[in-house]
Design an enzyme around this catalytic site. Structure first.
Site, mmCIF file in Angstrom:
data_model
loop_
_atom_site.group_PDB
_atom_site.id
_atom_site.type_symbol
_atom_site.label_atom_id
_atom_site.label_comp_id
_atom_site.label_asym_id
_atom_site.label_seq_id
_atom_site.Cartn_x
_atom_site.Cartn_y
_atom_site.Cartn_z
ATOM 1 N N LYS A 1 48.890 42.079 37.444
ATOM 2 C CA LYS A 1 48.437 41.237 38.551
ATOM 3 C C LYS A 1 49.024 39.820 38.430
ATOM 4 C CE LYS A 1 44.107 43.771 39.269
ATOM 5 N NZ LYS A 1 42.647 43.632 39.542
ATOM 6 N N TYR B 1 44.717 48.753 48.342
ATOM 7 C CA TYR B 1 43.303 48.724 47.933
ATOM 8 C C TYR B 1 42.392 49.275 49.027
ATOM 9 C CZ TYR B 1 43.766 45.963 43.585
ATOM 10 O OH TYR B 1 44.016 45.534 42.301
ATOM 11 N N ASN C 1 41.745 40.190 36.494
ATOM 12 C CA ASN C 1 41.589 40.952 35.249
ATOM 13 C C ASN C 1 42.922 41.546 34.765
ATOM 14 O OD1 ASN C 1 41.805 42.872 37.214
ATOM 15 N ND2 ASN C 1 39.935 43.979 36.719
ATOM 16 N N GLU D 1 48.617 54.993 45.722
ATOM 17 C CA GLU D 1 49.016 53.646 45.293
ATOM 18 C C GLU D 1 50.531 53.542 45.101
ATOM 19 O OE1 GLU D 1 46.576 52.946 41.862
ATOM 20 O OE2 GLU D 1 44.745 52.843 43.073
ATOM 21 N N HIS E 1 45.970 46.330 36.956
ATOM 22 C CA HIS E 1 45.331 47.447 37.665
ATOM 23 C C HIS E 1 45.952 48.736 37.151
ATOM 24 C CE1 HIS E 1 43.833 49.967 40.928
ATOM 25 N NE2 HIS E 1 45.041 50.498 40.919
HETATM 26 P P1 CMP Z 1 41.172 46.909 39.914
HETATM 27 O O1 CMP Z 1 41.246 47.891 38.815
HETATM 28 O O2 CMP Z 1 42.416 46.265 40.382
HETATM 29 O O3 CMP Z 1 40.454 47.596 41.193
HETATM 30 C C1 CMP Z 1 39.806 46.825 42.173
HETATM 31 C C2 CMP Z 1 39.606 45.402 41.751
HETATM 32 O O4 CMP Z 1 38.626 44.667 42.452
HETATM 33 C C3 CMP Z 1 39.110 45.378 40.326
HETATM 34 O O5 CMP Z 1 40.153 45.752 39.460
HETATM 35 C C4 CMP Z 1 38.652 43.939 40.182
HETATM 36 O O6 CMP Z 1 39.705 43.082 39.838
HETATM 37 C C5 CMP Z 1 38.236 43.568 41.617
HETATM 38 N N1 CMP Z 1 36.817 43.306 41.781
HETATM 39 C C6 CMP Z 1 36.277 42.126 42.109
HETATM 40 N N2 CMP Z 1 34.963 42.215 42.235
HETATM 41 C C7 CMP Z 1 34.636 43.483 41.985
HETATM 42 C C8 CMP Z 1 33.416 44.190 41.968
HETATM 43 N N3 CMP Z 1 32.246 43.603 42.231
HETATM 44 N N4 CMP Z 1 33.451 45.505 41.659
HETATM 45 C C9 CMP Z 1 34.651 46.125 41.399
HETATM 46 N N5 CMP Z 1 35.842 45.477 41.428
HETATM 47 C C10 CMP Z 1 35.828 44.186 41.699
#
Ligand code: CMP
Length: 140
Positions: A13, A53, A116, A130, A119
């Site tokens: 990311k 997404y 974070n 994806e 992904h």
């Molecule tokens: P990712 O694995 O990229 O998939 C969806 C992303 O949404 C997740 O990682 C987080 O970075 C983001 N995200 C932000 N808020 C939430 C939430 N409350 N629950 C799940 N994903 C979240």
């Protein structure tokens, strides 16, 4: 019996790219034994991010997620190896980085939630969707 080879997608990311973690992250997967089959850096458009997404459309964090993922370049990689989807998810760690176990990518490098670092596809079906959303129709 060993698990069959399969493919999965990881996306470093914008926070991971800004912090210069691309090499270390790809290195972890290569050291584990995964093969990088496709690799591309790009900045996602809003439309590409919303398609990528789309399972999260309508959730309260969707807007923030799209704003974040389009905020700078990302690096997508298709990784191939045994039980890739589950194994790569274990190496990535829990979604809330502050809860992710030490030794995982999120556990070792981050504290964020939306930011974070990485992904990874959560199923073969997600990978198919994806990969198409990330790379588009062209192969190169
Ligand atoms: P990712 O694995 O990229 O998939 C969806 C992303 O949404 C997740 O990682 C987080 O970075 C983001 N995200 C932000 N808020 C939430 C939430 N409350 N629950 C799940 N994903 C979240």
């Amino acid at each position: 019996m060993s698990a069959p080879a399969e493919d999965t997608l990881i996306v470093v990311k914008p926070d991971g790219v800004r912090r210069g973690l691309v090499g270390q992250i790809l290195g972890r997967f290569e050291a584990k034994g995964f093969v990088v089959k496709r690799l591309q850096m790009l900045t996602m458009s809003k439309a590409k991010a919303e398609e990528f997404y789309n399972v999260h459309k309508g959730k309260p964090f969707f807007g923030e997620l799209v704003t974040f993922i389009t905020s700078g370049p990302v690096v997508g990689a298709v990784l191939s190896g045994r039980d890739a989807v589950a194994t790569v998810r274990r190496m990535v760690g829990a979604t809330r980085s502050w809860e992710a176990a030490a030794g995982t990518i999120r556990g070792d490098y981050g504290l964020g939630y939306t930011d974070n670092i990485i992904h990874a596809s959560d199923s073969v079906e997600s990978f198919t969707h994806e990969q198409a959303a990330f790379f588009g129709k062209t192969r190169g």
